[in-house]
Motif scaffolding. Sequence first.
Motif, PDB file in Angstrom:
ATOM      1  N   TYR A   1      33.139  32.731  41.210  1.00 51.16           N
ATOM      2  CA  TYR A   1      34.541  32.666  40.844  1.00 51.16           C
ATOM      3  C   TYR A   1      35.108  34.073  40.753  1.00 51.16           C
ATOM      4  CZ  TYR A   1      38.794  32.027  38.280  1.00 51.16           C
ATOM      5  OH  TYR A   1      40.095  32.069  37.901  1.00 51.16           O
ATOM      6  N   MET A   2      36.274  34.201  41.256  1.00 51.03           N
ATOM      7  CA  MET A   2      36.922  35.506  41.193  1.00 51.03           C
ATOM      8  C   MET A   2      38.358  35.286  40.747  1.00 51.03           C
ATOM      9  SD  MET A   2      37.453  38.231  44.214  1.00 51.03           S
ATOM     10  CE  MET A   2      36.055  39.217  43.758  1.00 51.03           C
ATOM     11  N   ASP A   3      38.883  36.165  39.915  1.00 54.33           N
ATOM     12  CA  ASP A   3      40.271  35.950  39.526  1.00 54.33           C
ATOM     13  C   ASP A   3      41.206  36.676  40.484  1.00 54.33           C
ATOM     14  OD1 ASP A   3      40.592  38.577  38.744  1.00 54.33           O
ATOM     15  OD2 ASP A   3      40.176  38.153  36.641  1.00 54.33           O
ATOM     16  N   ALA A   4      42.477  36.317  40.375  1.00 51.13           N
ATOM     17  CA  ALA A   4      43.460  36.812  41.339  1.00 51.13           C
ATOM     18  C   ALA A   4      43.584  38.331  41.284  1.00 51.13           C
ATOM     19  CB  ALA A   4      44.806  36.160  41.064  1.00 51.13           C
ATOM     20  N   GLU A   5      43.404  38.885  40.105  1.00 48.86           N
ATOM     21  CA  GLU A   5      43.571  40.330  39.960  1.00 48.86           C
ATOM     22  C   GLU A   5      42.491  41.087  40.730  1.00 48.86           C
ATOM     23  OE1 GLU A   5      44.896  43.208  36.299  1.00 48.86           O
ATOM     24  OE2 GLU A   5      44.495  41.095  35.954  1.00 48.86           O
TER      25      GLU A   5
ATOM     26  N   LEU B   1      40.792  39.923  43.213  1.00 53.09           N
ATOM     27  CA  LEU B   1      41.027  39.674  44.628  1.00 53.09           C
ATOM     28  C   LEU B   1      42.164  40.565  45.147  1.00 53.09           C
ATOM     29  CD1 LEU B   1      40.087  37.911  46.971  1.00 53.09           C
ATOM     30  CD2 LEU B   1      41.659  36.127  46.189  1.00 53.09           C
ATOM     31  N   ALA B   2      43.180  40.761  44.310  1.00 59.57           N
ATOM     32  CA  ALA B   2      44.304  41.612  44.711  1.00 59.57           C
ATOM     33  C   ALA B   2      43.826  43.027  45.010  1.00 59.57           C
ATOM     34  CB  ALA B   2      45.368  41.627  43.620  1.00 59.57           C
TER      35      ALA B   2
ATOM     36  N   ILE C   1      35.890  31.867  47.145  1.00 61.97           N
ATOM     37  CA  ILE C   1      36.976  31.601  46.202  1.00 61.97           C
ATOM     38  C   ILE C   1      36.871  30.179  45.673  1.00 61.97           C
ATOM     39  CG2 ILE C   1      39.464  31.491  45.945  1.00 61.97           C
ATOM     40  CD1 ILE C   1      39.646  33.513  48.209  1.00 61.97           C
TER      41      ILE C   1
END
Lengths: 186, 488
Positions: free
Chosen positions: A115-119, A121-122, A186
Amino acid sequence: MEDNRIIELYWQRDEAAIAQTQAKYGGYCHSIAYHLLHNYEDAEECVNDTYVGAWNAIPPYRPRNLATFLGRITRNLSLKKWRAKTAKKRGSGDVPLVLDELEGCIPSGNSIDAYMDAEELAGILDDFLGGLPVTERRVFLCRYWYFDSVSEIAARFGFTHSKVKMMLKRTRDKLLKRLEKEDIWI
Amino acid sequence: MRSDLLQDAIGMVRDEYIEDAHADSAVERAKRHAEKPAEGSVPRFSLGKMAAGLCAAVLLVFGLYRIGLVPFTGNGGGQFETAEEMENTTQAGGDLAGVGDMTGGETNVQWETGSCWLPESGSSVVENETDTHQGLPEIIWSAVLGEASPENVFQESTAGSLDGLGSSDKVIETRFQAVLDKAADNEIFAFVVRYGAYYSADSAVKEQIEVLHSAYRQARNTRDDLRNDLYWELKDGGMSSAEAFARIYKNPEFVESRQAALDALREWKLAELAVVFEDQKEKLEEIQDMGITLLYDASDEEYCPYLAAVDGLGVMYGTKAQILELGEMVKGCRIRAAAEHAENYEFIDQYTGHEIYLSEGNYLTDPLIAAYEQADGQKLRVEVQMAYYGETLVKDEKHKAVLAYMGVSQAEYEARCGEIEFRQQYIAAEKYVTSNRDYYEEVIRRLLKEDELAEEWDGGSSVLANLTYERALELAANEEIAYIELAD
């Protein structure tokens, strides 16, 4: 009015800040919201919420770039509204297409394992976008940040439709490879 | 959906990439968005396709006529039948009004409807069949009704612009030029010839116009002052903006002052237009000498409201090549894109908020009463708008209440208020805190019977219900009910 002056009005709690924001960026925010929602009233509501957000955030926050600060809020509010409205049924416009296209960028595999958070990944996306040729990056963001249609992008850059589609496809393929290389699921 | 996360992440990429993605500025993007034809506008056909289509249509209609199915009369399809139809279309853009709401505990900002006209729903390019002027070549109407002039409304800036129009050597306005740039040389565009500076009317006439202008300003200020006084009086009593405006527009004194302002506006603008037209109508003749065709001018009263809105002497049409030539040759006037169906324009003064027409003596809207007259005692689906007389949180109180609801401290708020997600959570919390949900729920439970509720209440200040006329009257008599209208 200059952005700095508008931000100053916010800091002074001067309600003219809202009017000035609306005058300068109302259309910009509405354009972002409308591209996602394809509904005038919904877009207007998101834009109004954007002003509320800006009014409450400034002060103490002082955005470095007012346009993108407002644009981000509008985009996120609009996406949220779009998702809520289309939880059961997909709506009109380019958003479903854009999301479908992005599905292709996601490495296949067990989507829960890493799991990766959007931040986070950004951060990877920033790096990825920084390595792209400028035009390719611009076209990618027109499509996936601003939700511009292929026709609009073609008109903006003076490209044919097929060239835009091909460029987007190649960029998505590169992104897929990059995410696979990072071992990101993701 | 997994792409949601990726989409969110794209939303968080660096500012400079987002800015750079559009070579033009955010402001330019907004302008382009405003210029874009609204969804549902009719696509433009090529002349060849149009000619073929017309031939086919003529043959088809003639065939139907021969067998008696189609009479050779019509009403110009595609036009609005009534002003009400037009009013139902979207009113776009507008000035921000009631920003004081931001400090008054309201989440929703009230907007002025912006245009002082009845705008069409946005078709910028139309087919020949729907053209007002039957028998004309395919004309491209690249403006939108309601867009009017940049000043948009008859305020001080518009009056001031009269002296400024001729100061520029630029004849074709930028937005119209941009449209022309993309067109073929033989495409035909309608355009407005705007009047130039310094009309040469004698001083007595100018003075007369100035007197009319002053009368309008006075009437407008009287109306606005009254509206503001009423608005803040009602807001101070804890009323929502929507309800306050509903009551203001029912106020006889306000209705009278609004009509007075409208009459004064009409008188001033018509007088001014008549003088300017008389002074400068030779320009239209000069342009016609270039082979460009006049569609109508300010001598036609039907079009005066539109022409006054765009500072226009008349509307003409010509090919792109002719218009570009005109741009090179004629100085002292300016031309801009024209909108079709300008005969539907009316003088309408600015107003604020959502206008509710309430009948005298009760709080049922006129359309609802009319519907009940046809309902033969049956229940109708109505929207019951509730009033709020409770306490309204002022800004600081509201902020504290929001933080308490979110469970965060002021220090945490200050540290995180730049985060977009946090902003969204704040907005959502603020909406909840200011929604007066408990109050409305109690009103619904007390005043409406369970079987009258048409659908589950969604937490707003209105609720859908199925009511007979008698029940609607009974309900509206309650102080807690602002008004009842026919549901969509």
